[in-house]
Design an enzyme around this catalytic site. Structure first.
Site, PDB file in Angstrom:
ATOM      1  N   ASP A  62      -7.883  -5.279  -0.419  1.00 54.46           N
ATOM      2  CA  ASP A  62      -8.322  -6.156  -1.509  1.00 54.46           C
ATOM      3  C   ASP A  62      -8.059  -7.635  -1.243  1.00 54.46           C
ATOM      4  OD1 ASP A  62      -7.365  -3.419  -3.260  1.00 54.46           O
ATOM      5  OD2 ASP A  62      -9.324  -4.315  -3.626  1.00 54.46           O
TER       6      ASP A  62
ATOM      7  N   HIS B  30       0.855  -1.188   0.000  1.00 55.95           N
ATOM      8  CA  HIS B  30       0.000   0.000   0.000  1.00 55.95           C
ATOM      9  C   HIS B  30       0.885   1.229   0.000  1.00 55.95           C
ATOM     10  CE1 HIS B  30      -3.215   2.780   1.089  1.00 55.95           C
ATOM     11  NE2 HIS B  30      -4.037   1.821   0.721  1.00 55.95           N
TER      12      HIS B  30
END
Ligand code: SDX
Length: 383
Positions: free
Chosen positions: A320, A266
């Protein structure tokens, strides 16, 4: 008075170190793995709130009173339907169209049937935000029914967004557990600071274009596998691996080839994404209830390997990774996963459009020119 000299250009490719806006909606502490919507931690909201209440919170910067929430939900439900001409546009799309391409087209179409499309007053934008929030799930369900050769299912104004989406999608009443599972996922995906698609929406609306153009920009941006498209690729990876005995070789092979393992890493979180933390527990419960526990076990093994191999780089599961197993367990088609992300994030996108216009300035960064200078023009006959 001499104008102040412009500050020297600050180079920041990918804008990782650039603050481009102020927001009152979500706070992220990437080092500690903290996410709050208007100061309320995401875990509390996922456990106790609903998607509609969360959107009210994001748009109004406070939780609603009971009567306010009831009125907000009624307003949303009154906007579920889309213009009959949109039905014809859905039917005109090739059935093979990837759903995110279809959603980008259909969100854009909504503007043709909204007399306020180009109105930029706060009031008009709030009404358009509500229409987009209410109609996006309808568009997704309609396209999926179209591509499967099934009749459209009319929205049900007596139920909430999550339950109504599953009803319109499947033509069957979902269980309370399934509706709640989707509702929680929508809460978790609603907003997340200046992620790529939200930033794109802000850039668009900052030109004083319109909210439909901004949301269309955002859908196109979310589609990318480095952003919202990762959840579909996570599920494709799990199905490709096929069995837990093959996980180690598969993941180690990808890492050795310097390939990205989708659902990990991320730009902001260098600790566990708190949404992934909640979804991990949730995915186990939903996978167990639906006979998909093998997928969850494979995901856990992938996480163990990634923790051993790359957590030192600050790479952890992101939102996700476990949403993939959750959506699959809910019976959603893989290529609808990012559409589900979009139908939630439209709440954040619209909120950011409104916020951008409250203190607007055109967003226009610079670029380093690295090409030649002093090049002579040569007539085509001499080239
Ligand atoms: C979302 O911004 C948001 O808020 C987004 C989001 C939201 O709610 O809107 O949270 C939703 O988009 C989640 C992210 C979904 N994307 C993926 O899962 C795709 C896989 N992830 C990577 O593409 C990556 O982690 C990014 C794009 C998410 C972030 O990349 P950065 O910040 O540009 O970091 P980087 O590419 O410079 O990586 C740093 C290092 C590199 O290794 P080195 O070259 O230093 O040796 O970490 C490695 C990368 O190769 N790395 C990974 C990895 N992610 C980063 N290695 C293997 N697998 C990965 N997934």
């Amino acid at each position: 008075m001499t104008p102040s000299a412009p500050s020297l250009p600050f180079r920041d490719k990918g804008l990782a170190n650039t603050v481009a806006a102020e927001t009152q909606m979500s706070f992220i502490d990437g080092a500690k793995g903290v996410l709050e919507y208007v100061g309320i931690d995401i875990d509390s909201l996922a456990r106790q709130s609903t998607f509609e209440e969360t959107v009210f919170l994001l748009w109004n910067r406070r939780l609603p009173k009971a009567a306010e929430l009831q009125a907000f939900c009624a307003s949303v439900r009154s906007e579920y339907e889309v213009d009959a001409r949109v039905h014809d546009i859905v039917r005109a799309l090739p059935r093979s169209t990837p759903p995110m391409h279809a959603l980008r087209t259909l969100v854009s179409c909504l503007a043709h049937f909204d007399r306020e499309a180009d109105e930029n007053s706060p009031e008009a934008n709030r009404r358009k935000a509500l229409r987009l929030l209410a109609k996006t799930p309808t568009l997704i369900a309609m396209f999926d029914r179209h591509r499967k050769g099934k009749p459209f299912i009319a929205p049900d104004r007596s139920i909430g967004i999550a339950e109504n989406f599953l009803w319109m999608l499947n033509g069957a009443r979902p269980t309370e557990a399934m509706s709640r599972a989707l509702d929680i996922c929508l809460v978790l995906h609603a907003d997340h600071g200046l992620n790529a698609s939200t930033f794109a929406a802000r850039v668009t609306v900052a030109t004083l274009s319109d909210m439909y153009s901004a949301i269309t920009t955002a859908v196109g941006t979310l589609k990318g596998p480095l952003h919202g498209g990762a959840n579909q690729e996570v599920m494709e990876m799990l199905l490709e691996i096929g069995d837990i005995s093959k996980v180690d070789d598969y993941i180690m092979g990808k890492l050795s080839r310097k390939e990205l393992v989708m659902g990990f890493g991320h730009r902001v979180y260098k600790a566990y994404d708190p949404r992934a933390g909640f979804l991990k527990t949730f995915a186990k419960q939903v996978a167990t209830d639906t006979g998909n526990i093998t997928l969850y076990d494979m995901s856990r093994r992938i996480e163990e390997i990634m923790a051993r191999e790359v957590s030192a780089k600050g790479i952890y599961p992101n939102v996700d990774f476990y949403s993939a197993t959750t959506y699959y367990s809910l019976g959603l088609d893989l290529d609808l996963f990012t559409c589900i992300f979009a139908m939630s994030r439209v709440g954040g996108w619209a909120g950011h459009c409104i916020e951008q216009l409250e203190a607007n300035r055109l967003i226009r960064p610079q670029a380093d020119y690295v090409g030649p200078h002093g090049v002579k023009y040569v007539a085509i006959a001499q080239r």
